[in-house]
Design a protein around this motif. Structure first.
Motif, PDB file in Angstrom:
ATOM      1  N   VAL A 142      29.156 -11.465 -46.693  1.00 18.66           N
ATOM      2  CA  VAL A 142      28.861 -10.245 -47.449  1.00 18.66           C
ATOM      3  C   VAL A 142      28.982  -9.024 -46.544  1.00 18.66           C
ATOM      4  O   VAL A 142      29.578  -8.012 -46.922  1.00 18.66           O
ATOM      5  CB  VAL A 142      27.462 -10.327 -48.080  1.00 18.66           C
ATOM      6  CG1 VAL A 142      27.098  -8.992 -48.749  1.00 18.66           C
ATOM      7  CG2 VAL A 142      27.393 -11.461 -49.094  1.00 18.66           C
ATOM      8  N   THR A 143      28.430  -9.104 -45.344  1.00 21.94           N
ATOM      9  CA  THR A 143      28.508  -7.977 -44.410  1.00 21.94           C
ATOM     10  C   THR A 143      29.956  -7.647 -44.074  1.00 21.94           C
ATOM     11  O   THR A 143      30.356  -6.477 -44.051  1.00 21.94           O
ATOM     12  CB  THR A 143      27.734  -8.297 -43.123  1.00 21.94           C
ATOM     13  OG1 THR A 143      26.355  -8.478 -43.448  1.00 21.94           O
ATOM     14  CG2 THR A 143      27.865  -7.172 -42.107  1.00 21.94           C
ATOM     15  N   HIS A 144      30.751  -8.681 -43.812  1.00 20.81           N
ATOM     16  CA  HIS A 144      32.163  -8.466 -43.508  1.00 20.81           C
ATOM     17  C   HIS A 144      32.879  -7.812 -44.695  1.00 20.81           C
ATOM     18  O   HIS A 144      33.682  -6.882 -44.529  1.00 20.81           O
ATOM     19  CB  HIS A 144      32.831  -9.788 -43.158  1.00 20.81           C
ATOM     20  CG  HIS A 144      34.313  -9.671 -42.917  1.00 20.81           C
ATOM     21  ND1 HIS A 144      34.844  -9.143 -41.764  1.00 20.81           N
ATOM     22  CD2 HIS A 144      35.385  -9.988 -43.714  1.00 20.81           C
ATOM     23  CE1 HIS A 144      36.162  -9.152 -41.833  1.00 20.81           C
ATOM     24  NE2 HIS A 144      36.514  -9.654 -43.007  1.00 20.81           N
ATOM     25  N   GLY A 178      16.020  -2.311 -51.807  1.00 21.36           N
ATOM     26  CA  GLY A 178      15.499  -2.988 -50.638  1.00 21.36           C
ATOM     27  C   GLY A 178      16.564  -3.448 -49.660  1.00 21.36           C
ATOM     28  O   GLY A 178      16.289  -3.649 -48.478  1.00 21.36           O
ATOM     29  N   THR A 179      17.802  -3.576 -50.152  1.00 19.59           N
ATOM     30  CA  THR A 179      18.886  -4.124 -49.333  1.00 19.59           C
ATOM     31  C   THR A 179      19.556  -3.071 -48.459  1.00 19.59           C
ATOM     32  O   THR A 179      19.894  -3.348 -47.299  1.00 19.59           O
ATOM     33  CB  THR A 179      19.945  -4.773 -50.241  1.00 19.59           C
ATOM     34  OG1 THR A 179      19.340  -5.818 -50.997  1.00 19.59           O
ATOM     35  CG2 THR A 179      21.091  -5.338 -49.418  1.00 19.59           C
ATOM     36  N   GLU A 201      21.025   0.056 -41.086  1.00 23.70           N
ATOM     37  CA  GLU A 201      20.604  -0.266 -39.719  1.00 23.70           C
ATOM     38  C   GLU A 201      21.620  -1.166 -39.026  1.00 23.70           C
ATOM     39  O   GLU A 201      21.749  -1.131 -37.799  1.00 23.70           O
ATOM     40  CB  GLU A 201      19.230  -0.937 -39.751  1.00 23.70           C
ATOM     41  CG  GLU A 201      18.110   0.015 -40.153  1.00 23.70           C
ATOM     42  CD  GLU A 201      16.784  -0.685 -40.349  1.00 23.70           C
ATOM     43  OE1 GLU A 201      16.737  -1.930 -40.152  1.00 23.70           O
ATOM     44  OE2 GLU A 201      15.797  -0.013 -40.712  1.00 23.70           O
ATOM     45  N   ALA A 202      22.377  -1.953 -39.809  1.00 23.21           N
ATOM     46  CA  ALA A 202      23.404  -2.827 -39.237  1.00 23.21           C
ATOM     47  C   ALA A 202      24.722  -2.096 -39.019  1.00 23.21           C
ATOM     48  O   ALA A 202      25.706  -2.708 -38.599  1.00 23.21           O
ATOM     49  CB  ALA A 202      23.624  -4.027 -40.155  1.00 23.21           C
ATOM     50  N   THR A 216      17.655   4.930 -43.516  1.00 22.91           N
ATOM     51  CA  THR A 216      19.074   5.142 -43.833  1.00 22.91           C
ATOM     52  C   THR A 216      19.603   6.476 -43.305  1.00 22.91           C
ATOM     53  O   THR A 216      20.711   6.870 -43.643  1.00 22.91           O
ATOM     54  CB  THR A 216      19.304   5.094 -45.353  1.00 22.91           C
ATOM     55  OG1 THR A 216      18.622   6.192 -45.984  1.00 22.91           O
ATOM     56  CG2 THR A 216      18.795   3.791 -45.937  1.00 22.91           C
ATOM     57  N   GLY A 217      18.814   7.163 -42.497  1.00 21.99           N
ATOM     58  CA  GLY A 217      19.268   8.428 -41.948  1.00 21.99           C
ATOM     59  C   GLY A 217      19.538   9.485 -43.000  1.00 21.99           C
ATOM     60  O   GLY A 217      20.326  10.411 -42.757  1.00 21.99           O
TER      61      GLY A 217
END
Length: 504
Positions: free
Chosen positions: A185-187, A214-215, A221-222, A255-256
């Motif tokens: 999912v991240t990729h 929440g996700t 951050e990643a 999330t800046g």
């Protein structure tokens, strides 16, 4: 870091006047446009991008995306263009034969069954896949065709046929977690966010079924931070959002400032592609149609919808109300009027002029996906005959005072605002004449509906910008304008003054 574009760098578009200023320099400091003029220079430590007279516009937004589903689509078997159930089964069989292992759950995406001569069958799918878990997702996301093994994997009551609407959406929400890894999912997210930046996209409204609120902080951050994100919430998550005190527009911690609370999303009816959009007039007969629902399905009653909208409004949430059929639209507008809700009607595909006038009076936006008209043109003629002139009434909406906000509904259509704009302007993508040409937009109107309400680049604006290789308003005819839009190359994209894409 400050950035000054050198003299003659770009032409700042003014969408209200449908034109561009003379070549100017643009100074960006602290994530905002601090000056526009001639002869500007970067402050010490700043850097310069020379755009050589290209066109500078506000960054583009996609107002309706299912981001996790879009991110994982590339890894799924493509079922688009299949004319019937047998063609899907043949494609699945061929793909299964090519796999080296039988332990992998197969996921396919993209079939459209609304015009098929007969409904899908679990038994037919089992005959092809045996004991393997196979999950096939409709191109509009409103139904799923699961093998018996897949039904066991989800832990649902066995059935011979498709899962649709409220039976299907909870399963779709679980799909990525059940058959994919977090790394996949991240990729996928990294890839589609990069693709969006290449198109000049600076933000999305995420309508995903999972806990997007929440996700997303963890994703930022990643390092998945190329886009601004507004996260939606469905009825199941309302209590948690209420308890957290989140209101539409509030920044999500971690999330800046790039992710904010978005709308309360509710799906009141189905879709054309699965013959579940709720309409006043019945669908044309088809072997694939469900005789129990000749007018489609209303997923949420008027009373329940009103109650939910009242609660969301009282807690500071805007609403994003999915309606595709005209009967569903009438119910939604009644509920909005009774509840005092604000926000958008999502899709607004089959409408009446009276319904659009009510939308304008209620101050509702029309969050529409013009690329869908390219997919739905032929199906509309087959199962909604005589109603074509009331589909995707974009010109009528604008003329009656309804604000348009364009999107893709990715993965239903690809996340490409230039495709959406071209579809809105030309209303055809092949050699045929435009479909209902009286509902065409101009290029300036389509672009104006794609920039989150920003009409130009001005001092003080957040520096969410896109630098274009050509004049997006060029073209004397709809066909010429659409060709320009479809071929647009974005040379640079900035989010809060940070380059997320550069190709100079």
């Amino acid at each position: 870091m400050p950035i000054a574009r050198s003299r003659g760098v770009g032409r700042a578009m003014d969408l209200a006047s449908h034109g561009a200023e003379a070549p100017v320099d643009v100074l960006i400091e602290g994530g905002r446009v601090s000056a526009i003029g001639s002869g500007l220079r970067a402050s010490p430590g700043g850097w310069v991008v020379d755009a050589s007279g290209r066109w500078l516009v506000p960054g583009l937004w996609d107002q309706h995306v299912h981001m996790t589903q879009w991110a994982t689509t590339a890894a799924r078997l493509d079922l688009s263009g299949t004319p019937d159930a047998q063609a899907v089964l043949d494609r699945v069989a061929a793909h299964l034969h090519s796999l080296a292992t039988e332990s992998i759950t197969l996921v396919g995406y993209g079939y459209r069954s609304g015009g098929w001569p007969r409904p899908v069958s679990t038994a037919d799918l089992d005959a092809v896949c045996g004991r393997r878990a196979v999950v096939l997702v409709a191109g509009d996301g409103h139904n799923g065709w699961l093998s018996s093994a897949a039904q066991r994997l989800f832990g649902v009551e066995p059935r011979d046929g498709a899962f649709d609407e409220t039976d299907w959406f909870p399963l779709w929400a679980q799909l990525a977690a059940l058959v994919g890894s977090p790394e996949e999912v991240t990729h996928g997210l990294d890839a589609v966010m990069t693709q969006a930046s290449v198109k000049g996209v600076v933000g999305i409204v995420d309508m995903e079924f999972d806990d997007a609120t929440g996700t997303w902080p963890g994703r930022f951050e990643a390092g998945l931070d190329r886009l601004r994100v507004r996260t939606s919430v469905y009825a199941e998550g309302l209590e948690g959002v209420f308890a957290a005190g989140l209101r539409t527009g509030d920044v999500l911690v971690g999330t800046g400032g790039l992710a904010t609370m978005g709308p309360f999303k509710i799906i009141t009816d189905g879709s054309l592609g699965t013959r579940t959009a709720h309409t006043h007039e019945p669908y044309s007969p088809s072997g694939a149609g469900d005789a129990a629902y000749p007018n489609g399905k209303q997923n949420v009653s008027r009373a329940e919808l009103t109650e939910l909208l009242e609660a969301a409004t009282a807690h500071g949430l805007e609403a994003a109300v999915h309606t595709i059929g005209d009967a569903a639209a009438q119910i939604a507008l009644d509920a909005v009027a009774a509840s005092g809700a604000r926000g958008s009607i999502e899709h607004a595909q089959l409408m009446t002029r009276a319904g659009i006038e009510r939308m304008a009076g209620l101050g509702l936006r029309a969050s529409v996906q013009p690329a869908h008209l390219l997919d739905d043109r032929d199906l509309t003629g087959a199962i909604w005959p005589g109603r074509e002139d009331r589909c995707f009434m974009l010109r009528t909406m604008l003329d009656l005072g309804v604000q348009l906000a364009l999107g893709s509904d990715a993965p239903v259509a690809r996340l490409d605002p230039w495709l959406a704009m071209a579809a809105a302007v030309h209303r055809t993508a092949d050699e045929r004449e435009p479909w209902v040409p009286q509902e065409q937009l101009t290029a300036a109107e389509a672009l104006g509906a794609s920039v989150d309400g920003r009409g130009t680049v001005a001092v003080g604006d957040v520096a969410d910008l896109a630098l274009l290789d050509a004049d997006p308003l060029a073209g004397e005819t709809p066909a010429e304008s659409a060709a320009v839009l479809r071929g647009m190359r974005v040379k640079a994209t900035l989010v809060a003054g940070r380059l997320t894409h550069l190709d100079l």
